[in-house]
Scaffold this active site. Sequence first.
Site, PDB file in Angstrom:
ATOM      1  N   THR A   1       6.009  -1.126   2.935  1.00  0.00           N
ATOM      2  CA  THR A   1       6.156  -2.463   3.516  1.00  0.00           C
ATOM      3  C   THR A   1       5.686  -3.539   2.535  1.00  0.00           C
ATOM      4  OG1 THR A   1       5.701  -1.481   5.681  1.00  0.00           O
ATOM      5  CG2 THR A   1       5.524  -3.878   5.529  1.00  0.00           C
TER       6      THR A   1
ATOM      7  N   PHE B   1       0.865  -1.172   0.000  1.00  0.00           N
ATOM      8  CA  PHE B   1       0.000   0.000   0.000  1.00  0.00           C
ATOM      9  C   PHE B   1       0.906   1.228   0.000  1.00  0.00           C
ATOM     10  CE2 PHE B   1      -2.101   2.977   3.044  1.00  0.00           C
ATOM     11  CZ  PHE B   1      -3.432   2.950   2.675  1.00  0.00           C
TER      12      PHE B   1
ATOM     13  N   SER C   1       2.266   9.886  16.247  1.00  0.00           N
ATOM     14  CA  SER C   1       1.525  10.209  17.479  1.00  0.00           C
ATOM     15  C   SER C   1       0.925  11.611  17.388  1.00  0.00           C
ATOM     16  CB  SER C   1       2.450  10.107  18.694  1.00  0.00           C
ATOM     17  OG  SER C   1       2.859   8.766  18.840  1.00  0.00           O
ATOM     18  N   GLU C   2       1.625  12.507  16.684  1.00  0.00           N
ATOM     19  CA  GLU C   2       1.086  13.868  16.517  1.00  0.00           C
ATOM     20  C   GLU C   2      -0.188  13.805  15.665  1.00  0.00           C
ATOM     21  OE1 GLU C   2       4.342  13.066  16.011  1.00  0.00           O
ATOM     22  OE2 GLU C   2       5.105  13.983  17.843  1.00  0.00           O
TER      23      GLU C   2
ATOM     24  N   LEU D   1       1.250   5.016   0.082  1.00  0.00           N
ATOM     25  CA  LEU D   1       0.680   6.337   0.343  1.00  0.00           C
ATOM     26  C   LEU D   1       1.815   7.348   0.537  1.00  0.00           C
ATOM     27  CD1 LEU D   1      -1.985   7.915   1.158  1.00  0.00           C
ATOM     28  CD2 LEU D   1      -1.460   7.276   3.500  1.00  0.00           C
TER      29      LEU D   1
ATOM     30  N   ILE E   1      15.695  -3.530  32.975  1.00  0.00           N
ATOM     31  CA  ILE E   1      15.662  -4.674  33.901  1.00  0.00           C
ATOM     32  C   ILE E   1      16.720  -5.712  33.509  1.00  0.00           C
ATOM     33  CG2 ILE E   1      14.255  -6.704  34.504  1.00  0.00           C
ATOM     34  CD1 ILE E   1      11.828  -4.751  34.587  1.00  0.00           C
TER      35      ILE E   1
ATOM     36  N   GLU F   1       1.692   4.383  10.097  1.00  0.00           N
ATOM     37  CA  GLU F   1       0.218   4.478  10.026  1.00  0.00           C
ATOM     38  C   GLU F   1      -0.304   5.668  10.837  1.00  0.00           C
ATOM     39  OE1 GLU F   1      -2.142   0.961   9.647  1.00  0.00           O
ATOM     40  OE2 GLU F   1      -0.438  -0.211   8.980  1.00  0.00           O
TER      41      GLU F   1
ATOM     42  N   GLY G   1      19.546  -5.065  32.281  1.00  0.00           N
ATOM     43  CA  GLY G   1      20.899  -4.522  32.447  1.00  0.00           C
ATOM     44  C   GLY G   1      21.682  -4.613  31.148  1.00  0.00           C
ATOM     45  N   GLY G   2      22.962  -4.982  31.251  1.00  0.00           N
ATOM     46  CA  GLY G   2      23.828  -5.043  30.063  1.00  0.00           C
ATOM     47  C   GLY G   2      23.300  -6.020  29.017  1.00  0.00           C
TER      48      GLY G   2
HETATM   49  C1  LIG Z   1       9.374   0.792   8.541  1.00  0.00           C
HETATM   50  C2  LIG Z   1       8.300   1.653   7.935  1.00  0.00           C
HETATM   51  C3  LIG Z   1       7.263   1.049   7.230  1.00  0.00           C
HETATM   52  C4  LIG Z   1       6.291   1.866   6.611  1.00  0.00           C
HETATM   53  N1  LIG Z   1       5.319   1.262   5.822  1.00  0.00           N
HETATM   54  C5  LIG Z   1       4.503   2.064   5.057  1.00  0.00           C
HETATM   55  C6  LIG Z   1       3.611   1.493   4.082  1.00  0.00           C
HETATM   56  O1  LIG Z   1       3.532   0.274   3.918  1.00  0.00           O
HETATM   57  N2  LIG Z   1       2.875   2.343   3.324  1.00  0.00           N
HETATM   58  C7  LIG Z   1       2.942   3.699   3.442  1.00  0.00           C
HETATM   59  O2  LIG Z   1       2.251   4.410   2.724  1.00  0.00           O
HETATM   60  N3  LIG Z   1       3.757   4.269   4.375  1.00  0.00           N
HETATM   61  C8  LIG Z   1       4.549   3.483   5.169  1.00  0.00           C
HETATM   62  N4  LIG Z   1       5.402   4.057   6.086  1.00  0.00           N
HETATM   63  C9  LIG Z   1       5.453   5.509   6.200  1.00  0.00           C
HETATM   64  C10 LIG Z   1       4.857   6.063   7.482  1.00  0.00           C
HETATM   65  O3  LIG Z   1       3.472   5.858   7.503  1.00  0.00           O
HETATM   66  C11 LIG Z   1       5.282   7.539   7.542  1.00  0.00           C
HETATM   67  O4  LIG Z   1       6.666   7.542   7.844  1.00  0.00           O
HETATM   68  C12 LIG Z   1       4.512   8.314   8.577  1.00  0.00           C
HETATM   69  O5  LIG Z   1       3.168   8.444   8.200  1.00  0.00           O
HETATM   70  C13 LIG Z   1       5.099   9.740   8.779  1.00  0.00           C
HETATM   71  O6  LIG Z   1       5.330  10.376   7.564  1.00  0.00           O
HETATM   72  P1  LIG Z   1       6.777  11.020   7.286  1.00  0.00           P
HETATM   73  O7  LIG Z   1       7.788   9.998   7.583  1.00  0.00           O
HETATM   74  O8  LIG Z   1       6.757  11.588   5.926  1.00  0.00           O
HETATM   75  O9  LIG Z   1       6.906  12.169   8.351  1.00  0.00           O
HETATM   76  P2  LIG Z   1       6.378  13.677   8.177  1.00  0.00           P
HETATM   77  O10 LIG Z   1       4.968  13.655   7.717  1.00  0.00           O
HETATM   78  O11 LIG Z   1       7.365  14.436   7.368  1.00  0.00           O
HETATM   79  O12 LIG Z   1       6.426  14.185   9.672  1.00  0.00           O
HETATM   80  C14 LIG Z   1       7.626  14.618  10.310  1.00  0.00           C
HETATM   81  C15 LIG Z   1       7.285  15.041  11.729  1.00  0.00           C
HETATM   82  O13 LIG Z   1       6.388  16.171  11.699  1.00  0.00           O
HETATM   83  C16 LIG Z   1       5.224  15.873  12.444  1.00  0.00           C
HETATM   84  N5  LIG Z   1       4.078  16.556  11.839  1.00  0.00           N
HETATM   85  C17 LIG Z   1       3.670  16.510  10.555  1.00  0.00           C
HETATM   86  N6  LIG Z   1       2.572  17.252  10.376  1.00  0.00           N
HETATM   87  C18 LIG Z   1       2.257  17.782  11.592  1.00  0.00           C
HETATM   88  C19 LIG Z   1       1.231  18.654  12.063  1.00  0.00           C
HETATM   89  N7  LIG Z   1       0.255  19.102  11.256  1.00  0.00           N
HETATM   90  N8  LIG Z   1       1.231  19.003  13.368  1.00  0.00           N
HETATM   91  C20 LIG Z   1       2.188  18.535  14.188  1.00  0.00           C
HETATM   92  N9  LIG Z   1       3.188  17.722  13.813  1.00  0.00           N
HETATM   93  C21 LIG Z   1       3.218  17.335  12.519  1.00  0.00           C
HETATM   94  C22 LIG Z   1       5.091  14.365  12.400  1.00  0.00           C
HETATM   95  O14 LIG Z   1       4.278  13.887  13.452  1.00  0.00           O
HETATM   96  C23 LIG Z   1       6.552  13.962  12.521  1.00  0.00           C
HETATM   97  O15 LIG Z   1       6.938  14.005  13.876  1.00  0.00           O
HETATM   98  C24 LIG Z   1       6.345   3.260   6.764  1.00  0.00           C
HETATM   99  C25 LIG Z   1       7.366   3.851   7.504  1.00  0.00           C
HETATM  100  C26 LIG Z   1       8.356   3.070   8.057  1.00  0.00           C
HETATM  101  C27 LIG Z   1       9.472   3.746   8.790  1.00  0.00           C
END
Ligand SMILES: Cc1cc2nc3c(=O)[nH]c(=O)nc-3n(C[C@H](O)[C@H](O)[C@H](O)COP(=O)(O)OP(=O)(O)OC[C@H]3O[C@@H](n4cnc5c(N)ncnc54)[C@H](O)[C@@H]3O)c2cc1C
Length: 384
Positions: A159, A124, A370-371, A126, A341, A367, A343-344
């Site tokens: 992924t 997927f 947290s923000e 996005l 818990i 997905e 330790g090393g």
């Molecule tokens: C191992 C792995 C597997 C993944 N698998 C998939 C997958 O299968 N398909 C897919 O589509 N994606 C996948 N992702 C992507 C993942 O969903 C994105 O990394 C995630 O949604 C964050 O997008 P970004 O990395 O572009 O961060 P950004 O969107 O650039 O965000 C950077 C920081 O800014 C913060 N931020 C952004 N906008 C705001 C706002 N309006 N207010 C406050 N804070 C904000 C974010 O919370 C973050 O802390 C994967 C990522 C990883 C690392």
Amino acid sequence: MIDLTLPEEHEALRKTVQEFARAEVAPVIGDFYERGEFPYRIVAKMGAMGLFGLPIGEEYGGMGGDYFALCLALEELARVDSSVAITLEAGVSLGAMPIYRFGTDEQKQRWLPDLAAGTRLGAFGLTEPGGGSDAGATRTAAKLVDGEWVVNGSKAFITNSGTDITSHVAVTAVTGLRDDGRKEISAVIIPAGTKGFAVAKKYSKVGWNASDTHELSFDDVHVPEANLLGTQGRGYAQFLSTLDEGRVAIAALAVGLAQGCVDESLKYVAEREAFGRKIGEYQAIQFKIADMETRVHTARLAYYAAAAKMLRSQPFKREAAIAKLVASNAAMDNSREATQIFGGYGFMNDFPVARFYRDAKILEIGEGTSEVQRILIARELGLH
Ligand SMILES: Cc1cc2nc3c(=O)[nH]c(=O)nc-3n(C[C@H](O)[C@H](O)[C@H](O)COP(=O)(O)OP(=O)(O)OC[C@H]3O[C@@H](n4cnc5c(N)ncnc54)[C@H](O)[C@@H]3O)c2cc1C
């Protein structure tokens, strides 16, 4: 009536997956993780058990169960290892479900039987190199030319997109402009191996090292018009609803990891001695484990509550975001405490808690960060 007892069939599934994870995954996964190798044999076994078809109808070779069954399976897998859990989560929730929910009959007949069997994996797409949270800013574009979609652009961190058994990636792409001047976004299915669809070499990751993640690029990729997934212009909405479900699944996975930290810590503190006593006799250690158990319990209740609403077809966006936020926090906190818990030894990759520590961080990012979860919760409360 409030009843949190699992129905018999769910309990039986949970037990079966628990036994499988302990007997077949735990003994070998550390080596796959160290080598950064995708565990095809384990995935094949999960397929044979029907895990990839859990929420998919029997008419497409699925088990005809519900999405909560998938969550329980993810929890039990992640209790032992998150790479195999995310392979299942992404395969089902991101790979198969968009086709199951939005696909035409023909698309379902073509793709779902193999995806439900776990013999092929769907992906997927996005997120793009330029951004994931702001999914509406998609730059990848698809243009309809002589009955074919011509796709150009790139996707990041996808992924299951580069395994030997990857069947396709469904990507969001700009297909025009809406009346209000904003981008019209649709989803297009691109089969693996299509000319112009390039899969970059795998990333070097902090965690989820036995799972498959790649950057993808599309250079004049031609696919038939019939590869449009769902309705033109609804791609963004479809993906958002896919992510609502996916967040409940990721919450379940995070609960599993947090529970695994408790499991491992309980074993270790009964064995390890310091100053002539088992470390489990020290109240400082007991309190850590009590806090860990409290987080697991709270996070599990949060995802059960989200799943209950989802299964009743009630709005569950708020509950899904809360569950993902609480559970990813629990996973991070528990993995940090479990490592402490140990330790090393907690810093040594031979021990599962080290793997849990490395695997926990992504749960606060993937997905929806947290923000983003907080933004969704605030919006549900009417804050704009
Ligand atoms: C191992 C792995 C597997 C993944 N698998 C998939 C997958 O299968 N398909 C897919 O589509 N994606 C996948 N992702 C992507 C993942 O969903 C994105 O990394 C995630 O949604 C964050 O997008 P970004 O990395 O572009 O961060 P950004 O969107 O650039 O965000 C950077 C920081 O800014 C913060 N931020 C952004 N906008 C705001 C706002 N309006 N207010 C406050 N804070 C904000 C974010 O919370 C973050 O802390 C994967 C990522 C990883 C690392």
